[in-house]
Design a protein around this motif. Structure first.
Motif, PDB file in Angstrom:
ATOM      1  N   ASN B 397      59.057  70.404  -0.315  1.00  0.00           N
ATOM      2  CA  ASN B 397      59.377  71.659  -0.175  1.00  0.00           C
ATOM      3  C   ASN B 397      58.295  72.972   0.156  1.00  0.00           C
ATOM      4  OD1 ASN B 397      62.102  71.412  -0.934  1.00  0.00           O
ATOM      5  ND2 ASN B 397      61.641  71.188  -3.061  1.00  0.00           N
ATOM      6  N   ALA B 398      58.803  73.905   0.903  1.00  0.00           N
ATOM      7  CA  ALA B 398      57.921  74.879   1.007  1.00  0.00           C
ATOM      8  C   ALA B 398      56.419  74.488   2.087  1.00  0.00           C
ATOM      9  CB  ALA B 398      57.146  75.500  -0.200  1.00  0.00           C
ATOM     10  N   VAL B 399      56.851  73.621   2.670  1.00  0.00           N
ATOM     11  CA  VAL B 399      55.463  73.110   3.822  1.00  0.00           C
ATOM     12  C   VAL B 399      55.457  74.149   4.901  1.00  0.00           C
ATOM     13  CG1 VAL B 399      55.011  71.392   5.360  1.00  0.00           C
ATOM     14  CG2 VAL B 399      56.274  70.861   3.277  1.00  0.00           C
ATOM     15  N   GLN B 400      54.091  74.658   4.937  1.00  0.00           N
ATOM     16  CA  GLN B 400      53.568  75.550   6.047  1.00  0.00           C
ATOM     17  C   GLN B 400      53.191  74.471   7.063  1.00  0.00           C
ATOM     18  OE1 GLN B 400      54.041  78.726   6.115  1.00  0.00           O
ATOM     19  NE2 GLN B 400      54.643  79.419   4.027  1.00  0.00           N
ATOM     20  N   VAL B 401      53.341  74.782   8.351  1.00  0.00           N
ATOM     21  CA  VAL B 401      52.493  74.175   9.338  1.00  0.00           C
ATOM     22  C   VAL B 401      51.887  75.055  10.275  1.00  0.00           C
ATOM     23  CG1 VAL B 401      52.976  72.635  11.168  1.00  0.00           C
ATOM     24  CG2 VAL B 401      54.384  72.387   9.207  1.00  0.00           C
ATOM     25  N   TYR B 402      50.703  75.093  10.340  1.00  0.00           N
ATOM     26  CA  TYR B 402      49.617  75.760  11.161  1.00  0.00           C
ATOM     27  C   TYR B 402      49.296  75.122  12.647  1.00  0.00           C
ATOM     28  CZ  TYR B 402      49.196  78.325   6.764  1.00  0.00           C
ATOM     29  OH  TYR B 402      49.287  78.928   5.458  1.00  0.00           O
ATOM     30  N   VAL B 403      49.789  75.586  13.651  1.00  0.00           N
ATOM     31  CA  VAL B 403      49.806  75.278  15.039  1.00  0.00           C
ATOM     32  C   VAL B 403      48.416  75.777  15.555  1.00  0.00           C
ATOM     33  CG1 VAL B 403      50.632  74.503  17.081  1.00  0.00           C
ATOM     34  CG2 VAL B 403      51.968  74.577  15.344  1.00  0.00           C
ATOM     35  N   VAL B 404      47.247  74.945  15.627  1.00  0.00           N
ATOM     36  CA  VAL B 404      46.281  75.578  16.060  1.00  0.00           C
ATOM     37  C   VAL B 404      45.695  74.830  17.541  1.00  0.00           C
ATOM     38  CG1 VAL B 404      43.608  75.607  15.684  1.00  0.00           C
ATOM     39  CG2 VAL B 404      45.283  75.688  13.708  1.00  0.00           C
ATOM     40  N   VAL B 405      45.176  75.960  18.230  1.00  0.00           N
ATOM     41  CA  VAL B 405      44.901  75.660  19.762  1.00  0.00           C
ATOM     42  C   VAL B 405      43.410  75.782  19.756  1.00  0.00           C
ATOM     43  CG1 VAL B 405      45.117  76.045  21.928  1.00  0.00           C
ATOM     44  CG2 VAL B 405      47.100  75.942  20.542  1.00  0.00           C
ATOM     45  N   SER B 406      42.610  74.700  20.074  1.00  0.00           N
ATOM     46  CA  SER B 406      41.292  74.772  20.400  1.00  0.00           C
ATOM     47  C   SER B 406      40.668  74.271  21.622  1.00  0.00           C
ATOM     48  CB  SER B 406      40.557  74.155  19.327  1.00  0.00           C
ATOM     49  OG  SER B 406      39.341  73.487  19.656  1.00  0.00           O
ATOM     50  N   ALA B 407      39.769  74.991  22.352  1.00  0.00           N
ATOM     51  CA  ALA B 407      39.150  74.284  23.417  1.00  0.00           C
ATOM     52  C   ALA B 407      37.957  73.738  23.399  1.00  0.00           C
ATOM     53  CB  ALA B 407      39.037  75.555  24.554  1.00  0.00           C
ATOM     54  N   GLY B 408      37.812  72.612  24.142  1.00  0.00           N
ATOM     55  CA  GLY B 408      36.371  71.891  23.920  1.00  0.00           C
ATOM     56  C   GLY B 408      36.620  70.299  24.241  1.00  0.00           C
ATOM     57  N   PHE B 410      36.258  68.051  21.935  1.00  0.00           N
ATOM     58  CA  PHE B 410      36.705  67.335  20.729  1.00  0.00           C
ATOM     59  C   PHE B 410      37.807  68.033  20.113  1.00  0.00           C
ATOM     60  CE2 PHE B 410      32.468  65.455  21.344  1.00  0.00           C
ATOM     61  CZ  PHE B 410      32.686  64.334  21.694  1.00  0.00           C
ATOM     62  N   LEU B 411      38.709  67.411  19.315  1.00  0.00           N
ATOM     63  CA  LEU B 411      39.761  68.234  18.488  1.00  0.00           C
ATOM     64  C   LEU B 411      39.171  68.805  17.390  1.00  0.00           C
ATOM     65  CD1 LEU B 411      39.975  66.363  15.991  1.00  0.00           C
ATOM     66  CD2 LEU B 411      41.788  64.987  17.562  1.00  0.00           C
ATOM     67  N   PRO B 412      39.968  70.217  17.018  1.00  0.00           N
ATOM     68  CA  PRO B 412      39.514  70.906  15.899  1.00  0.00           C
ATOM     69  C   PRO B 412      39.526  70.262  14.687  1.00  0.00           C
ATOM     70  CG  PRO B 412      41.447  71.701  16.565  1.00  0.00           C
ATOM     71  CD  PRO B 412      41.066  70.363  17.757  1.00  0.00           C
ATOM     72  N   LEU B 413      38.379  70.159  13.720  1.00  0.00           N
ATOM     73  CA  LEU B 413      38.480  69.508  12.424  1.00  0.00           C
ATOM     74  C   LEU B 413      39.326  70.410  11.575  1.00  0.00           C
ATOM     75  CD1 LEU B 413      34.612  68.324  12.048  1.00  0.00           C
ATOM     76  CD2 LEU B 413      36.751  66.790  12.342  1.00  0.00           C
ATOM     77  N   ASP B 414      39.197  71.544  11.555  1.00  0.00           N
ATOM     78  CA  ASP B 414      40.127  72.324  10.766  1.00  0.00           C
ATOM     79  C   ASP B 414      40.684  73.588  11.106  1.00  0.00           C
ATOM     80  OD1 ASP B 414      38.009  74.420  10.338  1.00  0.00           O
ATOM     81  OD2 ASP B 414      36.709  73.100   9.489  1.00  0.00           O
ATOM     82  N   ARG B 415      41.447  74.283  10.446  1.00  0.00           N
ATOM     83  CA  ARG B 415      42.396  75.240  11.285  1.00  0.00           C
ATOM     84  C   ARG B 415      41.490  76.488  11.646  1.00  0.00           C
ATOM     85  NH1 ARG B 415      46.066  76.782   6.000  1.00  0.00           N
ATOM     86  NH2 ARG B 415      45.332  79.085   5.787  1.00  0.00           N
ATOM     87  N   THR B 416      40.259  76.684  11.082  1.00  0.00           N
ATOM     88  CA  THR B 416      39.422  77.766  11.378  1.00  0.00           C
ATOM     89  C   THR B 416      38.706  77.610  12.669  1.00  0.00           C
ATOM     90  OG1 THR B 416      37.504  76.895  10.137  1.00  0.00           O
ATOM     91  CG2 THR B 416      39.038  78.508   9.170  1.00  0.00           C
ATOM     92  N   ALA B 417      38.649  76.120  13.103  1.00  0.00           N
ATOM     93  CA  ALA B 417      37.948  75.695  14.324  1.00  0.00           C
ATOM     94  C   ALA B 417      38.726  76.070  15.547  1.00  0.00           C
ATOM     95  CB  ALA B 417      37.807  74.328  14.201  1.00  0.00           C
ATOM     96  N   GLY B 418      39.919  76.500  15.571  1.00  0.00           N
ATOM     97  CA  GLY B 418      40.537  77.094  16.761  1.00  0.00           C
ATOM     98  C   GLY B 418      41.355  78.298  16.489  1.00  0.00           C
ATOM     99  N   ARG B 419      42.348  78.848  17.445  1.00  0.00           N
ATOM    100  CA  ARG B 419      43.145  79.845  17.441  1.00  0.00           C
ATOM    101  C   ARG B 419      44.184  79.283  16.957  1.00  0.00           C
ATOM    102  NH1 ARG B 419      46.681  80.989  21.573  1.00  0.00           N
ATOM    103  NH2 ARG B 419      45.581  79.747  22.977  1.00  0.00           N
TER     104      ARG B 419
END
Lengths: 401, 476
Positions: B397-408, B410-419
């Motif tokens: 329940n109450a699952v939040q999904v953050y869709v993060v987009v990042s250029a580069g 390699f893929l972003p390691l955490d949600r602060t590593a992208g937009r």
């Protein structure tokens, strides 16, 4: 272009199987006395093997398209079918040259754990697990001499040392005159051909473990003709040499001895490769598996649900999906650790490379005492770099998605 | 003439397996020196043997290892003895000194060497000094060898009783296991029949606080361990007491009854089926890998039992050392709902099996696994959409999904590593029922490609997000 066939012991190219020499068996005939063993100067020069051996001789020039498998020694007249390298005159397995026999050179700066990795990898390849997975039998081959036991003895001794005595190794000795005996593994696999018939195929994997010191000077590196003859490279990187990674861990001083920066070592390897046939004018074409060693130190930091720890390769070959995940995760970690310059160097100079996550020991050793963790050796993902390279060489299949 | 084959046989081979530092040994034999050599012969010989070590140090086998240690020790000796090493007299002194020095190294080489030096080398004090330093250094190394050499299965033994001057009249026990049943073992404790005083034996897993030879009161003795009761019987000139004790490592201490006091004898230790140490369970995919430290005794195998966290163990396996080494530990296939593992060492005692006390560890249930997939839905005449398909292995329940987009690259390691592109939720996920959520397809300029779409999941309970294949996450 790298020769497709080369001696797994001296790394000199061999044009085709028909060019292989023969080795006298030293059996007397009714008319002549048997050949006596003597020191083979060519072999001593190229491989360092200085024990007396029976003479090697080239095959007779035959007009026939089918070269003979058995010949007579021109000196004693004895019959022989033993094959030898035309350059170093080292005895070669009977099936050598029938299938591809890639040469893998392991490079890396001092203290990256090359010898431990090669020891553990060889043992894993010989294990029943890999045997069942690939229907393969893997064993070391080669002969030795007094004082310089064969590489298979060396391997047994190393395995005993790591697995039974729980000891790690001191720095590998520098290669004498730029040469050191490679470890040759016979990979014999059963497979079904296109008609569904069971067939055996034998490949010989030759591993050359460069000493860290060999890469310490420009001249020595350029002298590594093994590097130039390699079909594949396994580049081992020690993450502890990256400041960003080091800062995330609490490592004892013994785990982080001061060595030459990884990028400088990498640059030296690149320069050596640029002088070889692997350089096409723009990029180095030899596939490079870039393996980050000692990753057990990061287990707690990554957590058990991290993709690098949770995701496992599917058995049966090289798993492209898992391989790509590991490559991406390790690339992102490398960037986070401040190793962008290493990645830029690889991207700029190398056409085909992939990152791997490797822990040969599987548990943090005691760096101060150079001993293995008392729980034992639990290798993690050690075979993945080799499977990728073998897949590149067409020796193992890709796992179906 | 330096006989390399003999040197290999008599010096190098006996040192095979030595790591870290060389143990003390016969100096002249290691240098292959004949005490009758003159100065010129000695110099030539030292040059030859050092060259031999340097050559052999390149060998990929044990000889290389031993020769490196010989070189290292030689360098240390040259620093302390210096030019004396080129003097045949110095080596002759070593030839005289060696046997006494070698036997004394285990006790106190420094003091002994002083004595010896004083009697035989009065004219060469500086050499005696050098020699003292050398042997002292070797003795120090010798004492620390157990720390250098791996002891992979060192059991946690109680510290021995405090050191005491050896008393010839100290009562010494012999302890021998005879038969075992489960976690109990019968042992025979014996002492010479000539001991006429009454003997009491106490046993404990803790170290003894008493000093050998001291006299204590019965009340003091009762503060340590438990008395082993029974009537000793005479057999083969010894008095034998039979007792049943728990398995594991125990210390046995005899006391001679002397009036109202007890005289402390020499303690004896015996480990029978010593417990396995450092049990560790690590998640390995859906399963787990169990590892432990084997004891150094004659454990036949480890009995592993496992089951649910709140249930009795339902599965059992016998794991030999070989199976443990070959299998890189012991694997349990599925531990997603948690597991409790119990292991016991099993040892052979007179044909019967002794089981060690159990060592137990547990692993909590794995966090909920939320896998997601990404797909682009093209729409005629409108902007395309990003379809995020979520699937959980249990209700969340109450699952939040953050869709993060990042250029580069390699893929972003955490949600602060992208937009942060979109935030989906709170969502309710039912076990194994996919939930598809749509959001606009991220508009990434061509110059920022390749770019990545990665989802990071947050929920009140611990969850782990499972990424789709890499090529689904990449925007080319």
């Amino acid at each position: 272009m790298t020769a497709k066939l080369a001696c797994p012991f001296c790394y000199n190219p061999i044009r085709r199987r028909g060019d292989l020499w023969f080795l006298c068996r030293g059996r007397a005939t009714a008319r002549k006395a048997a050949c006596r063993p003597s020191v083979d100067e060519a072999r001593r020069r190229l491989t360092g093997f200085a024990e007396p051996t029976l003479p090697a001789f080239p095959p007779a020039v035959e007009p026939s398209l089918m070269p003979k498998n058995k010949v007579h020694c021109p000196r004693c007249g004895g019959e022989t079918a033993i094959r030898a390298c035309p350059h170093c005159h080292t005895r070669l397995p009977q099936e050598f040259g029938v299938s591809a026999s890639p040469m893998l050179v392991m490079v890396g700066a001092r203290g990256t754990g090359k010898t431990v990795y090669l020891t553990v990898l060889s043992r894993e390849l010989e294990s029943a697990k890999i045997g069942h997975e690939f229907n393969a039998t893997v064993q070391p081959i080669g002969e030795g001499q007094d004082g310089f036991g064969s590489q298979s003895q060396w391997l047994r001794q190393n395995i005993r040392r790591v697995y039974d005595e729980f000891q790690l190794f001191p720095a590998t000795a520098q290669a004498v005159d730029g040469r050191k005996e490679p470890l040759v593994l016979e990979w014999r696999v059963e497979h079904a051909n296109r008609l569904g018939l069971r067939r055996s195929r034998t490949n010989y994997l030759s591993f050359y473990d460069t000493a860290g010191e060999d890469l310490a000077g420009d001249i020595e590196t350029q002298g590594l003709h093994y590097l130039r003859a390699a079909n594949f490279l396994i580049l081992l990187l020690d993450p502890f040499q990256l400041r960003g990674a080091r800062d995330e861990l609490r490592l004892p001083a013994a785990a982080t001895p001061r060595h030459e920066p990884t990028k400088d070592v990498l640059a030296r390897i690149t320069e050596a490769l640029k002088l070889s046939d692997h350089w096409n004018g723009r990029k180095i074409t030899v596939p490079v598996a870039v393996a980050f060693t000692k990753m057990d130190a990061f287990y707690d930091l990554l957590g058990e649900s991290h993709p690098l720890r949770r995701e496992r390769r599917r058995p049966g070959g090289y798993d492209e999906s898992t391989g790509q995940t590991v490559h991406q995760q390790m690339g992102a970690l490398l960037k986070a650790w401040g190793g962008d310059d290493i990645n830029s160097h690889l991207r700029t100079y190398y056409r085909d490379y992939q990152y791997f996550f490797v822990s040969a020991l599987g548990a943090e050793p005691n760096y101060d005492n150079a001993t293995v963790n008392p729980i034992g050796v639990h290798p993690d993902r050690v075979e993945e770099p080799l499977l990728w390279l073998m897949h590149r060489g067409g020796l193992v299949p890709k796992v179906a998605p | 003439m330096f006989d390399t084959a003999r040197y290999d046989r008599e010096v190098l081979r006996p040192l095979r397996g030595t790591h870290g530092q060389l143990p003390p040994g016969d100096l002249l034999a290691r240098y292959s020196i004949d005490p009758d050599m003159d100065a010129a012969e000695l110099t030539d010989h030292l040059r030859e043997i050092r060259a031999f070590w340097a050559r052999r140090a390149q060998a990929p086998d044990f000889r290389g290892e031993v020769c490196k240690l010989l070189i290292h020790t030689d360098q240390a000796l040259r620093r302390t003895a210096g030019a004396a090493m080129d003097d045949p007299a110095w080596w002759r002194e070593q030839a005289q000194l060696y046997p006494a020095t070698r036997t004394y190294l285990a006790d106190d080489p420094l003091d002994r060497s002083v004595d010896v030096a004083a009697t035989s080398t009065d004219l060469h004090d500086w050499r005696a000094q050098a020699r003292r330093q050398f042997w002292a250094a070797l003795a120090t190394v010798d004492r620390h060898l157990p720390l250098v050499v791996a002891a992979p299965v060192a059991p946690p033994r109680p510290a021995p009783a405090a050191p005491a001057p050896l008393s010839k009249s100290s009562l010494t026990l012999r302890v021998r296991p005879t038969v075992a049943e489960n976690d109990l073992c019968r042992v025979e404790l014996s002492w010479p029949a000539e001991v006429t005083a009454k003997v009491l034996v106490r046993s404990s897993t803790d170290p003894s606080p008493f000093v050998e030879g001291e006299e204590i009161s019965p009340a003091q003795a009762q503060q340590w361990g438990a008395e082993l009761t029974g009537t000793p019987v005479q057999r083969d000139g010894r008095l034998v007491l039979t007792a049943t004790v728990p398995t594991g490592y125990r210390l046995y201490l005899p006391f001679e009854v002397s009036g109202a006091h007890l005289r402390v004898g020499r303690p004896a230790g015996l480990g029978i089926a010593v417990p396995l140490q450092r049990l560790r369970i690590e998640r390995d995919g859906a399963g787990a890998r169990v590892s432990w430290v084997w004891p150094s005794d004659s454990t036949l195998f480890a009995e592993v039992a496992w089951g649910g966290l709140d249930a009795e163990p339902a599965e059992h396996a016998e794991v030999t050392r070989e199976r443990y080494t070959t299998g890189n530990g012991f694997a349990i296939p599925d531990v997603r709902s948690g597991v409790r593992v119990s292991i016991r060492a099993v040892a052979d005692v007179g044909g019967s099996r002794a089981y060690s006390p159990a060592t137990v560890a547990g692993l909590e249930p794995a966090p909920a696994s939320i896998a997601y997939d990404l797909r682009r839905r093209w729409r005629l005449g409108g902007p395309s959409e990003l379809l995020v398909t979520l699937r959980s292995d249990r209700d969340c329940n109450a699952v939040q999904v953050y869709v993060v987009v990042s250029a580069g690259e390699f893929l972003p390691l955490d949600r602060t590593a992208g937009r942060l592109h979109a935030r989906l939720g709170p969502l309710r996920l039912s076990g194994d029922v996919p939930l598809v959520v749509a959001c606009p397809w991220p508009d990434v300029p061509k110059q920022e490609r390749p770019s990545w779409i990665r989802c990071f999941v947050q929920a009140p309970s611990t969850v782990s997000a499972v990424d789709p294949p890499i090529d689904r996450m990449r925007i080319i």
